[in-house]
Motif scaffolding. Structure first.
Motif, PDB file in Angstrom:
ATOM      1  N   ALA A  52       0.703  -1.292  -0.044  1.00 28.15           N
ATOM      2  CA  ALA A  52      -0.134   0.028   0.063  1.00 28.15           C
ATOM      3  C   ALA A  52       0.897   1.312  -0.057  1.00 28.15           C
ATOM      4  CB  ALA A  52      -0.940   0.055   1.276  1.00 28.15           C
ATOM      5  N   ALA A  53       2.012   1.290   0.801  1.00 33.32           N
ATOM      6  CA  ALA A  53       3.125   2.293   0.689  1.00 33.32           C
ATOM      7  C   ALA A  53       3.433   2.763  -0.706  1.00 33.32           C
ATOM      8  CB  ALA A  53       3.829   2.222   1.872  1.00 33.32           C
ATOM      9  N   LEU A  54       3.695   1.530  -1.414  1.00 30.00           N
ATOM     10  CA  LEU A  54       4.348   1.909  -2.717  1.00 30.00           C
ATOM     11  C   LEU A  54       3.148   2.324  -3.601  1.00 30.00           C
ATOM     12  CD1 LEU A  54       6.378  -1.207  -3.252  1.00 30.00           C
ATOM     13  CD2 LEU A  54       7.314   0.839  -3.088  1.00 30.00           C
ATOM     14  N   LEU A  55       1.966   2.150  -3.417  1.00 31.89           N
ATOM     15  CA  LEU A  55       0.926   2.659  -4.095  1.00 31.89           C
ATOM     16  C   LEU A  55       0.351   4.206  -3.671  1.00 31.89           C
ATOM     17  CD1 LEU A  55       0.372  -0.263  -5.243  1.00 31.89           C
ATOM     18  CD2 LEU A  55      -1.617   0.227  -5.562  1.00 31.89           C
ATOM     19  N   GLU A  56       1.140   4.494  -2.548  1.00 25.96           N
ATOM     20  CA  GLU A  56       0.740   5.743  -1.921  1.00 25.96           C
ATOM     21  C   GLU A  56      -0.697   5.848  -1.510  1.00 25.96           C
ATOM     22  OE1 GLU A  56       2.219   9.234  -3.978  1.00 25.96           O
ATOM     23  OE2 GLU A  56       3.855   8.519  -4.347  1.00 25.96           O
ATOM     24  N   MET A  57      -1.158   4.505  -0.906  1.00 22.13           N
ATOM     25  CA  MET A  57      -2.640   4.230  -0.765  1.00 22.13           C
ATOM     26  C   MET A  57      -2.654   4.028   0.945  1.00 22.13           C
ATOM     27  SD  MET A  57      -4.960   1.114  -2.386  1.00 22.13           S
ATOM     28  CE  MET A  57      -4.826   0.049  -1.210  1.00 22.13           C
ATOM     29  N   PRO A  58      -3.472   4.722   1.459  1.00 23.40           N
ATOM     30  CA  PRO A  58      -3.938   4.441   2.926  1.00 23.40           C
ATOM     31  C   PRO A  58      -4.678   3.068   3.190  1.00 23.40           C
ATOM     32  CG  PRO A  58      -5.733   6.033   2.177  1.00 23.40           C
ATOM     33  CD  PRO A  58      -4.869   5.762   1.106  1.00 23.40           C
ATOM     34  N   LEU A  59      -4.289   2.486   4.487  1.00 22.43           N
ATOM     35  CA  LEU A  59      -4.914   1.368   4.645  1.00 22.43           C
ATOM     36  C   LEU A  59      -5.781   1.498   6.239  1.00 22.43           C
ATOM     37  CD1 LEU A  59      -2.375  -1.794   4.361  1.00 22.43           C
ATOM     38  CD2 LEU A  59      -4.383  -1.010   2.911  1.00 22.43           C
ATOM     39  N   PRO A  60      -6.768   0.758   6.341  1.00 20.93           N
ATOM     40  CA  PRO A  60      -7.526   0.727   7.439  1.00 20.93           C
ATOM     41  C   PRO A  60      -6.453   0.148   8.753  1.00 20.93           C
ATOM     42  CG  PRO A  60      -8.930  -0.773   6.010  1.00 20.93           C
ATOM     43  CD  PRO A  60      -7.336  -0.354   5.456  1.00 20.93           C
ATOM     44  N   ARG A  84      -8.119 -14.469   1.347  1.00 22.46           N
ATOM     45  CA  ARG A  84      -7.692 -13.355   0.741  1.00 22.46           C
ATOM     46  C   ARG A  84      -8.146 -12.101   1.445  1.00 22.46           C
ATOM     47  NH1 ARG A  84      -7.988 -17.092  -3.451  1.00 22.46           N
ATOM     48  NH2 ARG A  84      -5.954 -16.969  -4.577  1.00 22.46           N
ATOM     49  N   LEU A  85      -7.263 -11.157   1.651  1.00 23.44           N
ATOM     50  CA  LEU A  85      -7.569  -9.942   2.179  1.00 23.44           C
ATOM     51  C   LEU A  85      -7.374  -9.062   0.963  1.00 23.44           C
ATOM     52  CD1 LEU A  85      -5.672  -9.773   5.539  1.00 23.44           C
ATOM     53  CD2 LEU A  85      -8.218  -9.836   5.285  1.00 23.44           C
ATOM     54  N   ILE A  86      -8.398  -8.114   0.772  1.00 24.80           N
ATOM     55  CA  ILE A  86      -8.339  -7.088  -0.379  1.00 24.80           C
ATOM     56  C   ILE A  86      -8.797  -5.876  -0.094  1.00 24.80           C
ATOM     57  CG2 ILE A  86      -9.544  -6.704  -2.642  1.00 24.80           C
ATOM     58  CD1 ILE A  86     -10.027  -9.980  -1.425  1.00 24.80           C
ATOM     59  N   VAL A  87      -8.087  -4.911  -0.360  1.00 25.52           N
ATOM     60  CA  VAL A  87      -8.276  -3.513  -0.033  1.00 25.52           C
ATOM     61  C   VAL A  87      -8.103  -2.665  -1.353  1.00 25.52           C
ATOM     62  CG1 VAL A  87      -7.646  -1.442   1.026  1.00 25.52           C
ATOM     63  CG2 VAL A  87      -7.140  -3.508   2.051  1.00 25.52           C
ATOM     64  N   THR A  88      -9.112  -2.179  -1.932  1.00 24.96           N
ATOM     65  CA  THR A  88      -9.042  -1.520  -3.051  1.00 24.96           C
ATOM     66  C   THR A  88      -8.884   0.235  -2.939  1.00 24.96           C
ATOM     67  OG1 THR A  88     -11.424  -0.613  -3.331  1.00 24.96           O
ATOM     68  CG2 THR A  88     -10.901  -2.876  -4.147  1.00 24.96           C
ATOM     69  N   ALA A  89      -8.367   0.907  -3.818  1.00 18.44           N
ATOM     70  CA  ALA A  89      -8.246   2.482  -3.720  1.00 18.44           C
ATOM     71  C   ALA A  89      -9.419   3.345  -3.436  1.00 18.44           C
ATOM     72  CB  ALA A  89      -7.423   2.943  -4.758  1.00 18.44           C
ATOM     73  N   GLY A  90     -10.651   2.489  -4.016  1.00 22.16           N
ATOM     74  CA  GLY A  90     -11.941   3.314  -4.119  1.00 22.16           C
ATOM     75  C   GLY A  90     -12.152   4.218  -5.181  1.00 22.16           C
ATOM     76  N   PRO A  91     -13.451   4.823  -5.356  1.00 24.91           N
ATOM     77  CA  PRO A  91     -13.396   5.888  -6.372  1.00 24.91           C
ATOM     78  C   PRO A  91     -12.704   7.191  -6.075  1.00 24.91           C
ATOM     79  CG  PRO A  91     -15.216   5.788  -4.872  1.00 24.91           C
ATOM     80  CD  PRO A  91     -14.201   4.608  -4.473  1.00 24.91           C
ATOM     81  N   ALA A  92     -12.624   7.962  -7.080  1.00 22.71           N
ATOM     82  CA  ALA A  92     -11.888   9.213  -6.717  1.00 22.71           C
ATOM     83  C   ALA A  92     -12.356   9.972  -5.719  1.00 22.71           C
ATOM     84  CB  ALA A  92     -11.883  10.009  -8.024  1.00 22.71           C
ATOM     85  N   SER A  93     -13.662  10.018  -5.322  1.00 23.17           N
ATOM     86  CA  SER A  93     -14.222  10.376  -3.740  1.00 23.17           C
ATOM     87  C   SER A  93     -14.904   9.451  -3.346  1.00 23.17           C
ATOM     88  CB  SER A  93     -14.846  11.702  -4.413  1.00 23.17           C
ATOM     89  OG  SER A  93     -15.861  11.599  -5.197  1.00 23.17           O
ATOM     90  N   GLY A  94     -14.777   8.870  -2.351  1.00 25.71           N
ATOM     91  CA  GLY A  94     -15.507   7.789  -1.778  1.00 25.71           C
ATOM     92  C   GLY A  94     -14.640   6.923  -1.015  1.00 25.71           C
ATOM     93  N   PRO A  95     -15.176   6.096  -0.140  1.00 24.84           N
ATOM     94  CA  PRO A  95     -14.433   5.145   0.656  1.00 24.84           C
ATOM     95  C   PRO A  95     -13.972   4.086  -0.211  1.00 24.84           C
ATOM     96  CG  PRO A  95     -16.842   4.644   0.799  1.00 24.84           C
ATOM     97  CD  PRO A  95     -16.753   5.747  -0.185  1.00 24.84           C
ATOM     98  N   GLN A  96     -12.901   3.449   0.435  1.00 25.93           N
ATOM     99  CA  GLN A  96     -12.190   2.282   0.045  1.00 25.93           C
ATOM    100  C   GLN A  96     -12.843   0.840   0.145  1.00 25.93           C
ATOM    101  OE1 GLN A  96      -8.690   3.151   2.483  1.00 25.93           O
ATOM    102  NE2 GLN A  96      -7.549   2.153   0.715  1.00 25.93           N
ATOM    103  N   ALA A  97     -12.960   0.148  -0.641  1.00 24.83           N
ATOM    104  CA  ALA A  97     -13.672  -1.235  -0.317  1.00 24.83           C
ATOM    105  C   ALA A  97     -12.703  -2.314   0.379  1.00 24.83           C
ATOM    106  CB  ALA A  97     -14.123  -1.848  -1.609  1.00 24.83           C
ATOM    107  N   VAL A  98     -12.919  -2.652   1.497  1.00 20.03           N
ATOM    108  CA  VAL A  98     -12.202  -3.553   2.281  1.00 20.03           C
ATOM    109  C   VAL A  98     -13.008  -4.914   2.375  1.00 20.03           C
ATOM    110  CG1 VAL A  98     -10.993  -3.843   4.297  1.00 20.03           C
ATOM    111  CG2 VAL A  98     -11.069  -1.624   3.272  1.00 20.03           C
ATOM    112  N   TYR A  99     -12.518  -5.965   2.210  1.00 18.10           N
ATOM    113  CA  TYR A  99     -13.248  -7.103   2.146  1.00 18.10           C
ATOM    114  C   TYR A  99     -12.251  -8.388   2.131  1.00 18.10           C
ATOM    115  CZ  TYR A  99     -12.956  -7.563  -2.780  1.00 18.10           C
ATOM    116  OH  TYR A  99     -12.884  -7.520  -4.143  1.00 18.10           O
ATOM    117  N   ALA A 100     -12.825  -9.511   2.614  1.00 19.31           N
ATOM    118  CA  ALA A 100     -11.934 -10.770   2.673  1.00 19.31           C
ATOM    119  C   ALA A 100     -12.899 -11.893   1.957  1.00 19.31           C
ATOM    120  CB  ALA A 100     -11.860 -11.135   3.984  1.00 19.31           C
TER     121      ALA A 100
END
Length: 269
Positions: A52-60, A84-100
């Motif tokens: 996530a750090a390489l993508l400059e993407m926050p995580l929960p 599997r643990l998955i975290v997406t970047a989400g839309p340009a404005s909106g929450p990320q999707a976090v699921y397993a």
């Protein structure tokens, strides 16, 4: 367990505008689910944060992800499975999707763990990684990795080992390379090559002294690999798959395969 996949929501939801869906901007980890729970969870969470750090993407928060993994494990079949643990970047404005998700370990992974694999080598076609490279991150952009395996299978192999232009081994599309030379168990040094650091391979090398083996991260050429006393692909679901044919040359089975699988706690069936 049937072939069905259980989805365990964490937060947010994947939408058509999600950058994970549109561009592959997201990270994931595949974990081996055991009766005791998610195997090597801390190591996988560490790598998830590095990706996530390489993508400059926050995580929960880390504990939220750990709890999601534990909830997914409780929803699973109670035996061997794939988590599997998955975290997406989400839309340009909106929450990320976090699921397993929880599903069966693929039959091919079980077969390769038991019988070994046929491997061919191929030049990755790139030199030093550019500074923006995401090769060291486990992102949702996995289409090229899967295409590489399909290409290898069309050549009559099970998997592929990527090489640098000068012939040094890197990694497989979905696994790390591990080999034995004398009493030294080795894997490719990720810091020197920019490849994805393997959690299973790192754990195996940490425990190698329990079997009287030394451990080392280093480089090896494909030509040198042919003389190794044992060669394996290491990954979370396969555990270890022994390379029994390398570029058309048959290799004798290593007596270490079962010992290493036992050390990692993988059942062979």
């Amino acid at each position: 367990m049937s072939d069905s996949i259980l989805v365990i929501p964490g937060s947010g939801a994947v939408t058509p505008a999600d950058r994970g869906l549109l561009y592959g901007e997201g990270v994931f980890e595949s974990l081996h689910l055991r009766p005791s729970g998610p195997w090597l969870l801390d190591r996988h969470l560490d790598r998830l944060h590095r990706s996530a750090a390489l993508l400059e993407m926050p995580l929960p928060p880390r504990e939220d992800l750990a709890e999601l993994a534990r909830r997914a494990a409780r929803a699973g079949p109670g035996g061997e499975a794939a988590l599997r643990l998955i975290v997406t970047a989400g839309p340009a404005s909106g929450p990320q999707a976090v699921y397993a998700t929880v599903g069966p370990v693929p039959a091919a992974a079980l077969r390769e763990r038991r019988d070994g694999i046929r491997v061919i080598t191929a030049d990755l076609g790139v030199g030093p990684r550019p500074p923006w490279s995401l090769a060291a991150a486990k992102t949702l952009s996995y289409a090229e990795n899967l295409a590489a395996r399909r290409w290898a299978q069309r050549q009559g192999a099970d998997d592929l080992l990527w090489l640098t232009p000068d012939g040094h081994a890197l990694e497989a599309p979905t696994a790390s390379l591990v080999w034995l030379t004398g009493d030294t168990l080795c894997t490719v040094a990720p810091g020197r090559t920019g490849i994805l650091a393997g959690t299973t391979a790192a754990h195996l090398l940490d425990r190698a002294p329990e079997l009287g083996l030394r451990a080392e991260e280093r480089l090896i050429t494909a030509a040198e690999l042919t003389a190794a006393d044992g060669v394996w692909f290491a990954s979370s679901l396969r555990g270890l798959a022994e390379v029994r044919i390398l570029d058309g040359t048959h290799r004798a089975g290593s007596p270490w395969t079962r010992r290493l699988l036992d050390l990692l706690g993988f059942e062979v069936r």
